[in-house]
Design a protein around this motif. Structure first.
Motif, PDB file in Angstrom:
ATOM      1  N   VAL A  19       0.835  -1.203   0.000  1.00  0.00           N
ATOM      2  CA  VAL A  19       0.000   0.000   0.000  1.00  0.00           C
ATOM      3  C   VAL A  19       0.869   1.252   0.000  1.00  0.00           C
ATOM      4  N   LEU A  20       1.897   1.263   0.832  1.00  0.00           N
ATOM      5  CA  LEU A  20       2.775   2.429   0.888  1.00  0.00           C
ATOM      6  C   LEU A  20       3.536   2.627  -0.414  1.00  0.00           C
ATOM      7  N   GLY A  21       3.782   1.536  -1.134  1.00  0.00           N
ATOM      8  CA  GLY A  21       4.429   1.663  -2.427  1.00  0.00           C
ATOM      9  C   GLY A  21       3.587   2.442  -3.422  1.00  0.00           C
ATOM     10  N   HIS A  22       2.280   2.263  -3.341  1.00  0.00           N
ATOM     11  CA  HIS A  22       1.365   2.994  -4.225  1.00  0.00           C
ATOM     12  C   HIS A  22       0.975   4.358  -3.643  1.00  0.00           C
ATOM     13  N   TYR A  23       0.818   4.396  -2.323  1.00  0.00           N
ATOM     14  CA  TYR A  23       0.284   5.590  -1.666  1.00  0.00           C
ATOM     15  C   TYR A  23       1.147   5.956  -0.454  1.00  0.00           C
ATOM     16  N   PRO A  24       2.356   6.456  -0.676  1.00  0.00           N
ATOM     17  CA  PRO A  24       3.261   6.737   0.446  1.00  0.00           C
ATOM     18  C   PRO A  24       2.722   7.767   1.427  1.00  0.00           C
ATOM     19  N   ASP A  25       1.868   8.666   0.960  1.00  0.00           N
ATOM     20  CA  ASP A  25       1.272   9.681   1.839  1.00  0.00           C
ATOM     21  C   ASP A  25      -0.149   9.329   2.254  1.00  0.00           C
ATOM     22  N   GLY A  26      -0.589   8.131   1.902  1.00  0.00           N
ATOM     23  CA  GLY A  26      -1.942   7.713   2.229  1.00  0.00           C
ATOM     24  C   GLY A  26      -2.878   7.809   1.035  1.00  0.00           C
ATOM     25  N   ILE A  27      -3.875   6.944   1.015  1.00  0.00           N
ATOM     26  CA  ILE A  27      -4.848   6.951  -0.073  1.00  0.00           C
ATOM     27  C   ILE A  27      -5.568   8.291  -0.142  1.00  0.00           C
ATOM     28  N   HIS A  28      -5.851   8.869   1.010  1.00  0.00           N
ATOM     29  CA  HIS A  28      -6.564  10.144   1.024  1.00  0.00           C
ATOM     30  C   HIS A  28      -5.771  11.249   0.323  1.00  0.00           C
ATOM     31  N   ALA A  29      -4.449  11.229   0.501  1.00  0.00           N
ATOM     32  CA  ALA A  29      -3.614  12.256  -0.136  1.00  0.00           C
ATOM     33  C   ALA A  29      -3.619  12.102  -1.648  1.00  0.00           C
ATOM     34  N   ALA A  30      -3.584  10.858  -2.122  1.00  0.00           N
ATOM     35  CA  ALA A  30      -3.603  10.620  -3.563  1.00  0.00           C
ATOM     36  C   ALA A  30      -4.933  11.062  -4.168  1.00  0.00           C
ATOM     37  N   ILE A  31      -6.034  10.737  -3.496  1.00  0.00           N
ATOM     38  CA  ILE A  31      -7.345  11.158  -3.992  1.00  0.00           C
ATOM     39  C   ILE A  31      -7.442  12.681  -4.002  1.00  0.00           C
ATOM     40  N   ALA A  32      -6.967  13.317  -2.933  1.00  0.00           N
ATOM     41  CA  ALA A  32      -7.027  14.780  -2.847  1.00  0.00           C
ATOM     42  C   ALA A  32      -6.221  15.435  -3.955  1.00  0.00           C
ATOM     43  N   ARG A  33      -5.031  14.895  -4.253  1.00  0.00           N
ATOM     44  CA  ARG A  33      -4.214  15.466  -5.325  1.00  0.00           C
ATOM     45  C   ARG A  33      -4.900  15.316  -6.682  1.00  0.00           C
ATOM     46  N   GLY A  34      -5.509  14.162  -6.915  1.00  0.00           N
ATOM     47  CA  GLY A  34      -6.228  13.964  -8.170  1.00  0.00           C
ATOM     48  C   GLY A  34      -7.369  14.945  -8.333  1.00  0.00           C
ATOM     49  N   LEU A  35      -8.096  15.191  -7.255  1.00  0.00           N
ATOM     50  CA  LEU A  35      -9.201  16.148  -7.311  1.00  0.00           C
ATOM     51  C   LEU A  35      -8.687  17.566  -7.533  1.00  0.00           C
ATOM     52  N   ALA A  36      -7.580  17.901  -6.870  1.00  0.00           N
ATOM     53  CA  ALA A  36      -7.037  19.250  -6.987  1.00  0.00           C
ATOM     54  C   ALA A  36      -6.645  19.572  -8.422  1.00  0.00           C
ATOM     55  N   GLY A  37      -6.163  18.562  -9.149  1.00  0.00           N
ATOM     56  CA  GLY A  37      -5.773  18.791 -10.527  1.00  0.00           C
ATOM     57  C   GLY A  37      -6.936  19.076 -11.445  1.00  0.00           C
ATOM     58  N   LEU A  38      -8.123  18.590 -11.087  1.00  0.00           N
ATOM     59  CA  LEU A  38      -9.310  18.768 -11.933  1.00  0.00           C
ATOM     60  C   LEU A  38     -10.294  19.789 -11.383  1.00  0.00           C
ATOM     61  N   LEU A  39     -10.150  20.120 -10.108  1.00  0.00           N
ATOM     62  CA  LEU A  39     -11.023  21.104  -9.459  1.00  0.00           C
ATOM     63  C   LEU A  39     -10.147  22.166  -8.801  1.00  0.00           C
ATOM     64  N   PRO A  40      -9.451  22.961  -9.593  1.00  0.00           N
ATOM     65  CA  PRO A  40      -8.447  23.874  -9.033  1.00  0.00           C
ATOM     66  C   PRO A  40      -9.007  24.939  -8.099  1.00  0.00           C
ATOM     67  N   ASP A  41     -10.274  25.234  -8.192  1.00  0.00           N
ATOM     68  CA  ASP A  41     -10.862  26.265  -7.336  1.00  0.00           C
ATOM     69  C   ASP A  41     -11.438  25.699  -6.038  1.00  0.00           C
ATOM     70  N   ALA A  42     -11.384  24.400  -5.875  1.00  0.00           N
ATOM     71  CA  ALA A  42     -11.968  23.772  -4.682  1.00  0.00           C
ATOM     72  C   ALA A  42     -11.023  23.872  -3.488  1.00  0.00           C
ATOM     73  N   GLU A  43     -11.617  23.923  -2.300  1.00  0.00           N
ATOM     74  CA  GLU A  43     -10.859  23.815  -1.059  1.00  0.00           C
ATOM     75  C   GLU A  43     -10.928  22.348  -0.628  1.00  0.00           C
ATOM     76  N   ILE A  44      -9.778  21.676  -0.570  1.00  0.00           N
ATOM     77  CA  ILE A  44      -9.759  20.238  -0.307  1.00  0.00           C
ATOM     78  C   ILE A  44      -9.003  19.949   0.983  1.00  0.00           C
ATOM     79  N   GLY A  45      -9.665  19.291   1.913  1.00  0.00           N
ATOM     80  CA  GLY A  45      -9.053  18.867   3.160  1.00  0.00           C
ATOM     81  C   GLY A  45      -9.134  17.362   3.299  1.00  0.00           C
ATOM     82  N   THR A  46      -8.408  16.813   4.244  1.00  0.00           N
ATOM     83  CA  THR A  46      -8.437  15.377   4.494  1.00  0.00           C
ATOM     84  C   THR A  46      -8.698  15.115   5.974  1.00  0.00           C
ATOM     85  N   ALA A  47      -9.154  13.909   6.263  1.00  0.00           N
ATOM     86  CA  ALA A  47      -9.411  13.492   7.641  1.00  0.00           C
ATOM     87  C   ALA A  47      -9.204  11.984   7.723  1.00  0.00           C
TER      88      ALA A  47
END
Length: 242
Positions: A19-47
Motif C-alpha cells: 500500500v505504501l508503495g502505491h500511496y506513500p502519503d496515504g490513499i486520502h492524499a492521492a485522492i485529494a491530489r487527483g481532485l485538486a488537478g481537476l477542481l483547481p478552485d476547490a478547497e480540499i481537506g483530508t481526515a
C-alpha cells in the motif's frame, strides 16, 4: 466548493509495504491530489480515523460540501456518534462519495438500509468499467470502457436497494459483472458509490478514475443551502421539519 477526503488510514499506518508503495502519503492524499488537478478552485481537506472524532467534527462537516469516504478493515472502529453526525449532514444536503470497500461502512449501510454485501476475489484481475448512461454528468469525459489492469474483483449479488441511477457496470477476467457506479438521494443529499480502488493497486493514480471522482464531486455538491431535516417542536404550531 469545499471537499473533505476521509480515509481510515490503517493499512498505511501499519506499514503495509504494498500500500505504501502505491500511496506513500496515504490513499486520502492521492485522492485529494487527483481532485485538486481537476477542481483547481476547490478547497480540499483530508481526515482520518485516528484524529479526534475521526476528523469529522461538527465544524468540519458543516463546512464540507462533499465528503469522500474510503474504508476497508476498520469499519467497526468508526464511532456511532460520528456516523449519526455524517448521516444528519447528508440528509441536510451534504454530498457523499463512497469508495471501494466503503460499501461496508456504517454510514453507507445506514443510508441505504441494507448490508451492501457482495462477492469478491482478489487475484489482480483486469477490470473493465463500462458506461451505462452516457448523458449523466458523472460519466462526461470518461472513456468507455475504463481499463484497470489489475484490481480486486467485486461481483453480484450486491445487496443494495435499486439505485436511483446505474452509471457504470464492471466486468472482470473471471466473467463476473458488478454494478460499480450507482447513485442515490437521501433527504437533500446526493450519494455516489464507485467501487474501483482497492488499496493493493494504484487505481487512484489513473486519470480516468480521477475524472470520475471529480465529476462525482461536482454532481454531489449541494445546489441549495443546507437544511436540517430533524423535526423541531414548536408548541404553538405543532411538529414539522426545520
Amino acid at each position: 466548493m469545499r471537499i473533505t477526503v476521509w480515509n481510515e488510514y490503517v493499512h498505511e499506518t501499519r506499514g503495509d509495504a504494498v500500500v505504501l508503495g502505491h500511496y506513500p502519503d496515504g490513499i486520502h492524499a492521492a485522492i485529494a491530489r487527483g481532485l485538486a488537478g481537476l477542481l483547481p478552485d476547490a478547497e480540499i481537506g483530508t481526515a482520518t480515523l485516528q484524529e479526534r472524532e475521526h476528523g469529522l467534527t461538527e465544524a468540519v462537516l458543516a463546512s464540507t460540501d462533499v465528503l469522500l469516504w474510503w474504508g476497508h478493515i476498520a469499519h467497526d472502529q468508526v464511532a456511532d456518534e460520528v456516523v449519526e453526525r455524517v448521516y444528519r449532514h447528508v440528509q441536510a444536503g451534504m454530498g457523499l462519495l463512497v469508495l471501494h470497500s466503503g460499501h461496508y461502512s456504517k454510514i453507507f449501510q445506514k443510508l441505504l438500509g441494507s448490508t451492501a454485501s457482495l462477492l469478491w476475489r482478489n487475484d489482480a484481475e483486469r477490470e473493465l468499467v463500462w458506461t451505462i448512461d452516457h448523458t449523466h454528468p458523472i460519466t462526461q469525459g470518461v472513456p468507455d470502457p475504463i481499463v484497470i489492469p489489475q484490481q480486486e474483483m467485486y461481483g453480484e449479488p450486491f445487496d443494495i436497494p435499486v439505485p436511483d441511477e446505474l452509471l457504470f457496470v464492471s466486468s472482470f477476467t473471471g466473467g463476473e459483472v458488478f454494478r460499480s457506479g450507482v447513485t442515490y438521494r437521501r433527504g437533500l443529499g446526493r450519494i455516489f458509490y464507485f467501487s474501483p480502488g482497492d488499496q493493493e493497486y494504484p487505481v487512484y493514480h489513473q486519470p480516468e478514475i480521477q475524472r470520475v471522482l471529480a465529476n462525482g464531486v461536482r454532481w454531489a455538491a449541494p445546489t441549495q443551502p443546507r437544511r436540517n431535516q430533524t423535526a423541531i417542536h414548536r408548541p404553538e404550531q405543532g411538529w414539522f421539519a426545520s
